[in-house]
Design an enzyme around this catalytic site. Structure first.
Site, mmCIF file in Angstrom:
data_model
loop_
_atom_site.group_PDB
_atom_site.id
_atom_site.type_symbol
_atom_site.label_atom_id
_atom_site.label_comp_id
_atom_site.label_asym_id
_atom_site.label_seq_id
_atom_site.Cartn_x
_atom_site.Cartn_y
_atom_site.Cartn_z
ATOM 1 N N ARG A 103 0.837 -1.209 0.000
ATOM 2 C CA ARG A 103 0.000 0.000 0.000
ATOM 3 C C ARG A 103 0.871 1.258 0.000
ATOM 4 O O ARG A 103 0.547 2.261 -0.655
ATOM 5 C CB ARG A 103 -0.925 0.001 1.217
ATOM 6 C CG ARG A 103 -1.892 1.185 1.249
ATOM 7 C CD ARG A 103 -2.870 1.104 2.403
ATOM 8 N NE ARG A 103 -2.221 1.241 3.694
ATOM 9 C CZ ARG A 103 -2.872 1.217 4.861
ATOM 10 N NH1 ARG A 103 -4.194 1.043 4.873
ATOM 11 N NH2 ARG A 103 -2.223 1.345 5.999
ATOM 12 N N LYS A 197 -2.101 7.214 1.303
ATOM 13 C CA LYS A 197 -1.751 7.528 2.690
ATOM 14 C C LYS A 197 -0.644 8.573 2.677
ATOM 15 O O LYS A 197 0.537 8.265 2.847
ATOM 16 C CB LYS A 197 -1.325 6.254 3.428
ATOM 17 C CG LYS A 197 -1.454 6.347 4.947
ATOM 18 C CD LYS A 197 -1.260 4.978 5.579
ATOM 19 C CE LYS A 197 -1.341 5.035 7.088
ATOM 20 N NZ LYS A 197 -2.696 5.331 7.571
ATOM 21 N N GLU A 230 -15.272 6.849 6.727
ATOM 22 C CA GLU A 230 -14.179 6.311 7.537
ATOM 23 C C GLU A 230 -13.878 7.255 8.687
ATOM 24 O O GLU A 230 -14.431 8.359 8.775
ATOM 25 C CB GLU A 230 -12.922 6.113 6.685
ATOM 26 C CG GLU A 230 -12.392 7.406 6.056
ATOM 27 C CD GLU A 230 -11.168 7.191 5.194
ATOM 28 O OE1 GLU A 230 -10.573 6.102 5.265
ATOM 29 O OE2 GLU A 230 -10.802 8.120 4.440
#
Length: 304
Positions: A103, A197, A230
């Protein structure tokens, strides 16, 4: 690195409250004098919270907390051009490092940051850093930045990207109780930025602060259409009826490694408990997987 006894908290005798006219800035005459001051700052810390750091700009692992720094002209510092990810160290094992590293590199690609090392080298650095730290329980956090170079908006003046990582000693434990959450009033990040991220976490920070001010653990974002999205650093999932575990999976939210693991582990449950018991059963499965799961998920740290 940040520390509870930072220089900004140390008031000068010559600075009176509410009046900075008499404040005189000290000029460090040498690097040795500065280093002495840095060590003095850390001397009052009883336990070193950051046992080891890696910096590609230094070209190695740093054990002295006073030297755990990054250049001020790094594009990640003044332009937010960087990405990061985290792995857990538990009982001397790195948990789900490969999933988080994948990721991490997807985020870097979306942020148009080229790694200074191939994936295999990044993985090796992180494992060696964990070993050098001697930390058996904590977190491993790592960043890819456009790198140092200048203070301009474009990273064209940055000769090479930079890779940083730090081990954080943290005696965490399994959460056995529920937490209170509130709906966040802080606007969500656009999908392009929410799905990578990156280090631009100001909305996340403000959302967390909002929750704490209201006596809650976290805030939950709701999108423009009224759908739950989220939290500031967590995925959200629902147990629908008795036999269905459903994490929120939206193109505008970050892909959660833990949520994916829960989906796999959830297949082993018989789903015969009440909702509260099922939530705890899923938590137990994940914790057991972290403690004693297969080595495809847990990488042993080669401590010396």
């Amino acid at each position: 690195m940040e520390n509870g006894s930072s220089f900004s908290d140390q008031k000068s005798d010559s600075l009176e409250a509410g009046n900075g006219s008499g404040f005189k800035v000290h000029v460090f005459s040498s690097s040795s004098e500065l280093l002495e001051k840095l060590h003095e700052n850390w001397s009052s810390v009883k336990k070193q919270p950051y046992p080891a750091m890696y910096s590609s700009t230094f070209g190695g692992i740093i054990l002295d907390p006073a030297m755990m720094v990054i250049p001020i002209d790094d594009h990640m510092v003044h332009r937010g051009h960087g990405v990061f990810d985290t792995a857990i160290i538990l009982n001397g094992y790195l948990y789900e490092l490969d999933a988080h590293l994948d990721r991490f590199l997807r985020s870097a690609s979306n942020a148009r940051i080229l790694s200074p090392f191939p994936r295999s080298a990044l993985r090796s650095i992180l494992v060696q850093l964990s070993a050098a730290s001697q930390c058996k329980k904590g977190t491993l956090r790592y960043w890819l930045s456009a790198g140092p170079g200048d203070f301009l908006l474009s990273p064209a003046g940055c000769p090479t990207s930079a890779f940083y990582a730090v081990v954080i000693d943290d005696n965490f434990s399994q959460c056995k109780e529920g937490v209170k959450v509130v709906t966040s009033t802080v606007p969500m990040k656009a999908p392009q930025f929410a799905t990578m991220k990156n280090v631009n976490y100001l909305p996340n920070v403000l959302s967390k602060m909002e929750a704490e001010e209201k006596g809650a653990f976290a805030s939950i974002w709701v999108d423009e259409e009224g759908y739950i999205a989220e939290g500031p650093n967590v995925n959200v999932a629902f147990i629908i009826h008795v036999r269905s575990f459903s994490p929120v999976q939206d193109e505008g939210t970050l892909s959660g490694c833990t949520a994916k693991c829960w989906l796999l582990l959830g297949d082993f449950l018989a789903f015969t408990w009440k909702v509260g018991e099922l939530t705890m059963a899923l938590s137990d499965l994940l914790w057991d997987d972290m403690v004693a799961g297969p080595e495809v998920q847990r990488i042993p740290v080669p401590y010396v």
